[in-house]
Design a protein around this motif. Structure first.
Motif, PDB file in Angstrom:
ATOM      1  N   LYS A 128      -1.544  12.252  -4.725  1.00  0.00           N
ATOM      2  CA  LYS A 128      -2.125  10.935  -4.396  1.00  0.00           C
ATOM      3  C   LYS A 128      -1.811   9.910  -5.492  1.00  0.00           C
ATOM      4  O   LYS A 128      -1.309   8.822  -5.209  1.00  0.00           O
ATOM      5  CB  LYS A 128      -3.641  11.064  -4.197  1.00  0.00           C
ATOM      6  CG  LYS A 128      -3.975  11.776  -2.896  1.00  0.00           C
ATOM      7  CD  LYS A 128      -5.443  11.639  -2.548  1.00  0.00           C
ATOM      8  CE  LYS A 128      -5.801  12.531  -1.366  1.00  0.00           C
ATOM      9  NZ  LYS A 128      -6.414  13.801  -1.740  1.00  0.00           N
ATOM     10  N   GLU A 129      -2.100  10.276  -6.738  1.00  0.00           N
ATOM     11  CA  GLU A 129      -1.909   9.341  -7.862  1.00  0.00           C
ATOM     12  C   GLU A 129      -0.465   8.845  -7.948  1.00  0.00           C
ATOM     13  O   GLU A 129      -0.210   7.654  -8.090  1.00  0.00           O
ATOM     14  CB  GLU A 129      -2.179  10.065  -9.184  1.00  0.00           C
ATOM     15  CG  GLU A 129      -3.604   9.949  -9.689  1.00  0.00           C
ATOM     16  CD  GLU A 129      -3.837  10.954 -10.812  1.00  0.00           C
ATOM     17  OE1 GLU A 129      -4.858  11.640 -10.738  1.00  0.00           O
ATOM     18  OE2 GLU A 129      -2.956  11.076 -11.717  1.00  0.00           O
ATOM     19  N   ASN A 130       0.474   9.778  -7.872  1.00  0.00           N
ATOM     20  CA  ASN A 130       1.877   9.407  -8.081  1.00  0.00           C
ATOM     21  C   ASN A 130       2.450   8.648  -6.896  1.00  0.00           C
ATOM     22  O   ASN A 130       3.312   7.787  -7.072  1.00  0.00           O
ATOM     23  CB  ASN A 130       2.707  10.632  -8.438  1.00  0.00           C
ATOM     24  CG  ASN A 130       2.471  11.041  -9.871  1.00  0.00           C
ATOM     25  OD1 ASN A 130       2.913  10.373 -10.801  1.00  0.00           O
ATOM     26  ND2 ASN A 130       1.713  12.114 -10.060  1.00  0.00           N
ATOM     27  N   GLN A 131       1.947   8.961  -5.694  1.00  0.00           N
ATOM     28  CA  GLN A 131       2.366   8.170  -4.531  1.00  0.00           C
ATOM     29  C   GLN A 131       1.868   6.748  -4.681  1.00  0.00           C
ATOM     30  O   GLN A 131       2.595   5.788  -4.470  1.00  0.00           O
ATOM     31  CB  GLN A 131       1.765   8.779  -3.260  1.00  0.00           C
ATOM     32  CG  GLN A 131       2.752   9.615  -2.496  1.00  0.00           C
ATOM     33  CD  GLN A 131       2.305   9.840  -1.066  1.00  0.00           C
ATOM     34  OE1 GLN A 131       2.972   9.391  -0.146  1.00  0.00           O
ATOM     35  NE2 GLN A 131       1.217  10.539  -0.877  1.00  0.00           N
TER      36      GLN A 131
ATOM     37  N   PHE B   1       7.947  10.413   0.001  1.00  0.00           N
ATOM     38  CA  PHE B   1       8.270  11.520   0.903  1.00  0.00           C
ATOM     39  C   PHE B   1       9.113  10.994   2.055  1.00  0.00           C
ATOM     40  O   PHE B   1       8.850   9.905   2.574  1.00  0.00           O
ATOM     41  CB  PHE B   1       6.983  12.157   1.436  1.00  0.00           C
ATOM     42  CG  PHE B   1       6.204  12.848   0.361  1.00  0.00           C
ATOM     43  CD1 PHE B   1       6.572  14.115  -0.071  1.00  0.00           C
ATOM     44  CD2 PHE B   1       5.119  12.224  -0.240  1.00  0.00           C
ATOM     45  CE1 PHE B   1       5.874  14.755  -1.088  1.00  0.00           C
ATOM     46  CE2 PHE B   1       4.412  12.850  -1.268  1.00  0.00           C
ATOM     47  CZ  PHE B   1       4.792  14.125  -1.681  1.00  0.00           C
ATOM     48  N   THR B   2      10.102  11.783   2.447  1.00  0.00           N
ATOM     49  CA  THR B   2      10.982  11.326   3.533  1.00  0.00           C
ATOM     50  C   THR B   2      11.575  12.518   4.280  1.00  0.00           C
ATOM     51  O   THR B   2      11.556  13.649   3.789  1.00  0.00           O
ATOM     52  CB  THR B   2      12.128  10.451   2.961  1.00  0.00           C
ATOM     53  OG1 THR B   2      12.890   9.919   4.042  1.00  0.00           O
ATOM     54  CG2 THR B   2      13.072  11.256   2.072  1.00  0.00           C
TER      55      THR B   2
ATOM     56  N   ASN C 299       2.007  14.120   6.823  1.00  0.00           N
ATOM     57  CA  ASN C 299       0.744  14.470   6.166  1.00  0.00           C
ATOM     58  C   ASN C 299       0.784  14.126   4.681  1.00  0.00           C
ATOM     59  O   ASN C 299      -0.155  13.554   4.143  1.00  0.00           O
ATOM     60  CB  ASN C 299       0.455  15.964   6.322  1.00  0.00           C
ATOM     61  CG  ASN C 299      -0.114  16.277   7.694  1.00  0.00           C
ATOM     62  OD1 ASN C 299      -0.684  15.403   8.343  1.00  0.00           O
ATOM     63  ND2 ASN C 299       0.045  17.499   8.133  1.00  0.00           N
ATOM     64  N   LEU C 300       1.899  14.479   4.034  1.00  0.00           N
ATOM     65  CA  LEU C 300       2.003  14.218   2.594  1.00  0.00           C
ATOM     66  C   LEU C 300       1.938  12.714   2.301  1.00  0.00           C
ATOM     67  O   LEU C 300       1.322  12.282   1.329  1.00  0.00           O
ATOM     68  CB  LEU C 300       3.293  14.823   2.036  1.00  0.00           C
ATOM     69  CG  LEU C 300       3.215  16.336   1.809  1.00  0.00           C
ATOM     70  CD1 LEU C 300       4.609  16.951   1.669  1.00  0.00           C
ATOM     71  CD2 LEU C 300       2.382  16.666   0.569  1.00  0.00           C
ATOM     72  N   LYS C 301       2.563  11.924   3.179  1.00  0.00           N
ATOM     73  CA  LYS C 301       2.497  10.465   3.007  1.00  0.00           C
ATOM     74  C   LYS C 301       1.049  10.002   3.013  1.00  0.00           C
ATOM     75  O   LYS C 301       0.688   9.024   2.382  1.00  0.00           O
ATOM     76  CB  LYS C 301       3.262   9.768   4.132  1.00  0.00           C
ATOM     77  CG  LYS C 301       4.770   9.760   3.912  1.00  0.00           C
ATOM     78  CD  LYS C 301       5.451   9.008   5.050  1.00  0.00           C
ATOM     79  CE  LYS C 301       6.956   9.034   4.886  1.00  0.00           C
ATOM     80  NZ  LYS C 301       7.660   8.629   6.106  1.00  0.00           N
ATOM     81  N   ASN C 302       0.220  10.716   3.801  1.00  0.00           N
ATOM     82  CA  ASN C 302      -1.203  10.357   3.862  1.00  0.00           C
ATOM     83  C   ASN C 302      -2.038  11.140   2.854  1.00  0.00           C
ATOM     84  O   ASN C 302      -3.260  11.218   2.973  1.00  0.00           O
ATOM     85  CB  ASN C 302      -1.739  10.611   5.275  1.00  0.00           C
ATOM     86  CG  ASN C 302      -1.099   9.663   6.268  1.00  0.00           C
ATOM     87  OD1 ASN C 302      -0.963   8.472   5.975  1.00  0.00           O
ATOM     88  ND2 ASN C 302      -0.665  10.188   7.401  1.00  0.00           N
ATOM     89  N   GLY C 303      -1.361  11.753   1.904  1.00  0.00           N
ATOM     90  CA  GLY C 303      -2.091  12.470   0.843  1.00  0.00           C
ATOM     91  C   GLY C 303      -2.614  13.828   1.270  1.00  0.00           C
ATOM     92  O   GLY C 303      -3.434  14.429   0.578  1.00  0.00           O
ATOM     93  N   ILE C 304      -2.155  14.330   2.437  1.00  0.00           N
ATOM     94  CA  ILE C 304      -2.631  15.657   2.875  1.00  0.00           C
ATOM     95  C   ILE C 304      -1.634  16.718   2.411  1.00  0.00           C
ATOM     96  O   ILE C 304      -0.481  16.752   2.854  1.00  0.00           O
ATOM     97  CB  ILE C 304      -2.811  15.706   4.419  1.00  0.00           C
ATOM     98  CG1 ILE C 304      -3.774  14.600   4.860  1.00  0.00           C
ATOM     99  CG2 ILE C 304      -3.292  17.086   4.877  1.00  0.00           C
ATOM    100  CD1 ILE C 304      -3.779  14.361   6.354  1.00  0.00           C
TER     101      ILE C 304
END
Ligand code: UPG
Length: 443
Positions: free
Chosen positions: A56-59, A66-67, A38-43
């Protein structure tokens, strides 16, 4: 600098995004694959103002990854932050199994010097335990890689966590190694502008500082809640008293707001854990157990006021309840006073129509379709068909409601205010019966 953060919960995420935001290269790791996907997809799994955008911005900028891959995560950062949970076990002690498991994973995979940073709130002596686990594991591997363990507790308030990280009152660095202190100072330099905010000390003092801060704040609240209960009996108004003492610069105005009890994931847990730590050392803390007991009792105060008003019988009554989260600007309901109240009201045969601006999903998760509890979509809807209104959390949009409309809607025209938001004379003029906390009305 390269940073790895173990645990993508509240503390880990805020730490990760804020360190990435100032230009570091951050990898966040968690065992929960679903969460990481989810975090990889900005959730983002929690509600915290500003956090979503920063993730979102920093990704997007490539500074935040995230891993779930431990080898990748350990190899990445010279700084290895431990920000996993330390839930209380049955007797109130902080459960260290997750912290120590992370320490072991780091030791199993490290190939170069690492600074292991304890960010989780952990009992005094935990850094030594982490050190021991790492040393043992390295020994078993036949490895002689060097490392240091640092205590760097967080002081993030839910709802204001990003700001607290970016503009901290202080940054506590507990280490016995001056070289490590310098590296931590370099990492925190972007947050240490204008004046010196980094306070270095030995590891144990740093660990105790975290508990001392939360226990002090909890003590102030419990003290005010006791005074509020006395003010009720004495016919005094605690709000005048609060102003009167807050003006003393030695006391100050913060954290002396009386209410229906403190909640959240920190104060209740940390006060209990510190009390327990003292006990293990053979010291009985009179004060900490009192702070905790006063708070448990305070969570019952609204219910007691309601029962008194209704002469002990509320069966069939419908209560509009405003505020479920333990405080505003969060969806967190851990140890929330609303939960104690909802359960007491329903057990006594009443019905509750509850609304919170952010915690509806969380309330649904906790209560499902609990008989007697209706989760509604707005503060307005909560009032429809209700006999009385109870305000439990001081969300801004509850501060100045249309009292004439409330008076016309509530069958019994009564408000129970657990946060002293309203002005009793004004409500009296409108024709509403009003109960606050410590406003001079005995329960
Ligand atoms: N509260 C009162 N009266 C006051 C101030 C607060 O009743 O005058 C209550 C508030 O309603 C809430 C609780 O106290 O239930 C805690 O509030 P707050 O400190 O704002 O929330 P937390 O997010 O739990 O933050 C605390 C510390 C923070 C620390 C964190 C985790 O303030 O520094 O990092 O716990 O340990």
């Amino acid at each position: 600098m390269k940073v790895t953060i173990f645990g993508s919960g509240y503390v880990g995420l805020v730490t990760g995004v804020c360190l990435a935001e100032v230009g570091n290269d951050v990898v966040c790791i968690d065992v929960d694959e679903n969460k990481i996907n989810n975090l990889k997809n900005g959730i983002v799994p929690i509600f915290e103002p500003g956090l979503d955008a920063l993730v979102k911005e920093n990704q997007h900028a490539g500074r935040l990854k995230f891993t779930t891959n431990v080898v990748e995560a350990v190899n990445h950062g010279i700084f290895q932050f431990i920000a996993v949970g330390t839930p209380p076990d049955e007797d109130g002690a902080a459960d260290l199994q997750y912290v120590l498991a992370v320490a072991k994973s780091i030791a199993e995979n490290m190939e170069s010097y690492k600074i292991i940073v304890d960010k989780s709130t952990v009992p005094v002596g935990t850094a030594d335990k982490v050190k021991e686990v790492v040393m043992q594991t390295l020994q078993q591997r036949g490895s002689d890689v060097d490392f240091d363990v640092v205590s760097n507790p967080e002081f993030l308030k839910e709802g204001a966590a990003i700001n607290d990280f970016m503009k901290p009152d202080r940054i506590i660095v507990g280490t016995d190694n001056p070289r490590t202190a310098e590296l931590l100072k370099a990492l925190y330099a972007p947050f240490n502008r204008n004046h010196e905010r980094i306070i270095t000390m030995d590891v144990r003092s740093a660990e105790l500082t975290k508990y001392a801060a939360n226990a002090m704040l909890a003590t102030r609240i419990s003290f005010m809640n006791e005074l509020a209960n006395m003010a009720d009996l004495l016919g005094a108004d605690i709000e005048h008293v609060r102003n009167g003492i807050g003006s003393d610069t030695r006391i100050g105005y913060s954290f002396i707001y009386p209410g229906c009890g403190y909640g959240g994931s920190c104060f209740p847990k940390d006060v209990k854990a510190l009390e327990r730590t003292a006990k293990l050392m053979g010291y009985h803390s009179e004060l900490l157990s009192a702070v905790e007991n006063v708070n448990s009792r305070q969570k019952q105060v609204l219910f007691q006021k309601i029962m008194k008003h209704y002469h002990g019988d509320i069966s069939g009554k419908v209560f509009a309840l405003w505020g479920l989260a333990f405080k505003p600007k969060t969806d967190d309901m851990r140890e929330a006073p609303s939960r104690v109240l909802i359960e007491a009201l329903i057990d006594a045969g009443a019905q509750v129509q509850a609304f919170d601006p952010e915690a509806m999903k969380e309330a649904k998760r906790i209560y499902g379709d609990k008989p007697g509890l209706k989760l509604v979509e707005s503060s307005e809807e909560a009032l429809i068909g209700a006999d009385a209104l109870v305000v439990v959390t001081e969300w801004k949009n509850f501060w100045s409601p249309d009292f004439d409309h409330i008076k016309a809607t509530l069958a019994d025209a009564v408000i129970f205010d657990g946060r002293n938001l309203y002005h009793p004379p004004l409500l009296k003029k409108i024709g509403l019966t009003y109960y606050g906390i410590g406003r001079g009305q005995s329960v």
